[in-house]
Design a protein around this motif. Structure first.
Motif, PDB file in Angstrom:
ATOM      1  N   LEU A   1      -8.827  -1.989  -2.133  1.00  0.00           N
ATOM      2  CA  LEU A   1      -8.558  -1.398  -0.905  1.00  0.00           C
ATOM      3  C   LEU A   1     -10.036  -1.333  -0.251  1.00  0.00           C
TER       4      LEU A   1
ATOM      5  N   SER B   1      -8.152 -10.068   8.084  1.00  0.00           N
ATOM      6  CA  SER B   1      -7.250 -10.271   7.193  1.00  0.00           C
ATOM      7  C   SER B   1      -6.681 -11.748   7.327  1.00  0.00           C
TER       8      SER B   1
ATOM      9  N   GLY C   1     -12.863  -7.159   3.946  1.00  0.00           N
ATOM     10  CA  GLY C   1     -12.113  -8.155   4.813  1.00  0.00           C
ATOM     11  C   GLY C   1     -12.832  -9.455   4.767  1.00  0.00           C
TER      12      GLY C   1
ATOM     13  N   ARG D   1     -10.166  -5.100   0.941  1.00  0.00           N
ATOM     14  CA  ARG D   1      -9.428  -5.155   1.977  1.00  0.00           C
ATOM     15  C   ARG D   1     -10.303  -4.651   3.162  1.00  0.00           C
ATOM     16  N   LYS D   2     -10.870  -3.473   3.087  1.00  0.00           N
ATOM     17  CA  LYS D   2     -11.742  -3.129   4.252  1.00  0.00           C
ATOM     18  C   LYS D   2     -12.752  -4.106   4.590  1.00  0.00           C
TER      19      LYS D   2
ATOM     20  N   MET E   1      -2.824  -0.430   7.533  1.00  0.00           N
ATOM     21  CA  MET E   1      -2.245  -0.528   6.195  1.00  0.00           C
ATOM     22  C   MET E   1      -1.605   0.846   5.889  1.00  0.00           C
TER      23      MET E   1
ATOM     24  N   HIS F   1       0.796  -1.015   0.062  1.00  0.00           N
ATOM     25  CA  HIS F   1      -0.083   0.015  -0.097  1.00  0.00           C
ATOM     26  C   HIS F   1       0.892   1.301  -0.074  1.00  0.00           C
TER      27      HIS F   1
ATOM     28  N   SER G   1      -4.173  -6.185   9.125  1.00  0.00           N
ATOM     29  CA  SER G   1      -5.553  -5.471   8.966  1.00  0.00           C
ATOM     30  C   SER G   1      -5.414  -4.199   8.119  1.00  0.00           C
ATOM     31  N   TYR G   2      -6.716  -4.073   7.480  1.00  0.00           N
ATOM     32  CA  TYR G   2      -6.791  -2.862   6.746  1.00  0.00           C
ATOM     33  C   TYR G   2      -6.690  -1.463   7.446  1.00  0.00           C
TER      34      TYR G   2
END
Lengths: 321, 321
Positions: free
Chosen positions: B290, B146, B296, B293-294, B128, A223, B124-125
């Motif tokens: 993203l 994650s 999850g 990822r958020k 990041m 990222h 975890s998001y």
């Protein structure tokens, strides 16, 4: 006397300019403008400016100096918008990393009786770990102890340069007057190349078949590596700042590829000493740079003509176009 | 029953493991160890562990599970240190991004009656945007929502995998059991390639004649682009994780160079549409990533065998080697 400064675009840089000029208030009237209401409210909340006109014409018609904190693909449109209303002899300062093309567009679109100049800030050491350019990261010391590269075209007048030098000093920056070519070279190396490297990294991972799998592990390091893409200076017409700086970008890109091929060779040869030496060298040079950035002593590069802050303010507040 | 977990290395990850296991306290006794007194005190201050023995032998002799938060070039030394004292049937978990070589070293250096496995976290998001791996960035939710990639060599036993799956669930992560080859491929793409790209960027700017000038403008964007170098996983023998993953790195590096040559071509041809399309594509894909990822939600990749947290704890607390 009071010099009227209008900042167009209330992003992180724009709001920071207002905040940084707080100390110069007795000689400066600060006007902030952005079409985005949220940004305007944020600027109000932080008391970055003295006035917040509701339309752009009111914001610029009396301005002695207009400072642009705008994406590069908005510059032409804004030049067209401000051209009919700018005060004779006023100065338009571009802070976006596109100096030759913006000079050309200014020559084409602005009236002959105003001045155009670029002032590209390096930003303070303290702001270097900001992971985004959110306006709430604005701060009064955004320019402190860092360089500001001032450059205009061949016919730029000494009085104009002096005013912008004073402006940089009032922001807390170390002004450095140079030519458009030099600034474009610097921008290509430390702003555009990181963006192209991030684009290539993204393209060779995200746009490949394995991405569905790879994206599950991609995290913090990945990222941050792509962050230069987010800090790109276009809102829509991506790539303008690169294509307009083609002359500088191409040899730098060539060098970047050559370095990668050298690393590739080290890996193929399993040259652990060579790879370790290269990485050690890089990490040491990076540390030296960060130390120098932190110290912020760039004066030895400069002529002795940088004014003291009080002299800059005195002269500056008497500038009225 | 209580399962004794010892974390060796109290960096951001190590301390976070202690913090994340707070909820599992009734079934787990947490021991933290680091030779660095400052890190130990930080762990104490955050109440990350239940015990802080003063020497490594005391820290590991009763441990059912030992988790390593160590740089890759420290692994061999630590294997040699812990080998004579490890409890029979205990499990050593590696979290550093080097899985095949570490498995090989474990085979060579650890006693036959203990188990070795890697568990590579995606983090975890929320973490990041951490710009550094400072231990004070440790947090209980570092692994939340994650993936954690679990892999061992061919002879790894199902009971051992189950324990590590439970461990991942207790940390809040989504465990995924796979093979060493797949994990190495993922690491090469999203951890090592960003580091090599940053190294090449540094080398083609910082180690060149123009750097004395360029460094004055280098700031936020440049600094973030080089961050993967700071997050490199060696303390001294830089490059080990790259050379040990040569097989995966070389084709990826080849692709990266090919993409750069494609970009170079777009710039030479002044193909503004092509460049804009590429950058737009990248920015969109990055946004999708993203968002994912958020959210999850990785479950669709997995078998249905992930235990619920309470079941994991129940089973986990009965594991005693």
């Amino acid at each position: 006397m009071t010099t009227r400064i209008t900042v167009l675009g209330l992003g992180k840089t724009g709001i920071s300019i207002g905040l940084a000029l707080e100390d110069a208030k007795k000689g400066v009237l600060r006007t902030g403008f952005d079409e985005d209401k949220e940004l305007k409210n944020l600027a109000k909340k932080t008391k970055a400016f003295d006035e917040y006109p509701s339309n752009i014409t009111d914001a610029i018609k009396q301005a002695d100096i207009i400072v642009l904190d705008l994406p590069v693909d908005r510059l032409r449109t804004v030049f067209i918008t401000v051209a009919p209303t700018m005060k004779p002899n006023s100065i338009l300062i571009n802070m976006s990393p596109l100096v030759k093309a913006s000079s050309k567009w200014a020559e084409e679109l602005l009236p002959k009786n105003v001045h155009f100049i670029s002032a590209i800030p390096a930003f303070s050491y303290e702001s270097m770990e900001d992971v985004n350019k959110e306006p709430r990261n604005a701060r009064a010391d955004l320019f402190t102890k860092s360089m500001m590269f001032i450059a205009g075209d061949a016919k730029i007048r000494k009085e104009v340069i002096d005013v912008v030098v004073d402006f940089a000093v009032l922001l807390g920056a170390t002004p450095y007057f140079t030519d458009l070519d030099e600034v474009e070279g610097l921008i290509a190396n430390v702003i555009l190349l990181p963006q192209l490297a991030a684009a290539a990294l993204a393209s060779s991972t995200m746009l490949q078949p394995g991405w569905d799998d790879n994206q599950r592990l991609a995290g913090n390091i990945f990222h941050l590596a792509l962050k230069p893409l987010e800090l790109v200076n276009e809102t829509e017409d991506y790539g303008i700042s690169i294509l307009q700086n083609k002359q500088n970008i191409l040899p730098i890109l060539e060098k970047f590829i050559a370095v990668l091929q050298h690393i590739q060779r080290l890996v193929i040869d399993e040259d652990s000493e060579g790879l370790k030496d290269l990485l050690t060298d890089i990490l040491l040079t990076r540390k030296e740079w960060l130390d120098k950035r932190k110290e912020g002593k760039w004066n030895y590069y400069l002529s002795s003509s940088i004014p003291l802050k009080q002299d800059a303010l005195k002269r500056f507040s008497n500038f009225s176009s």
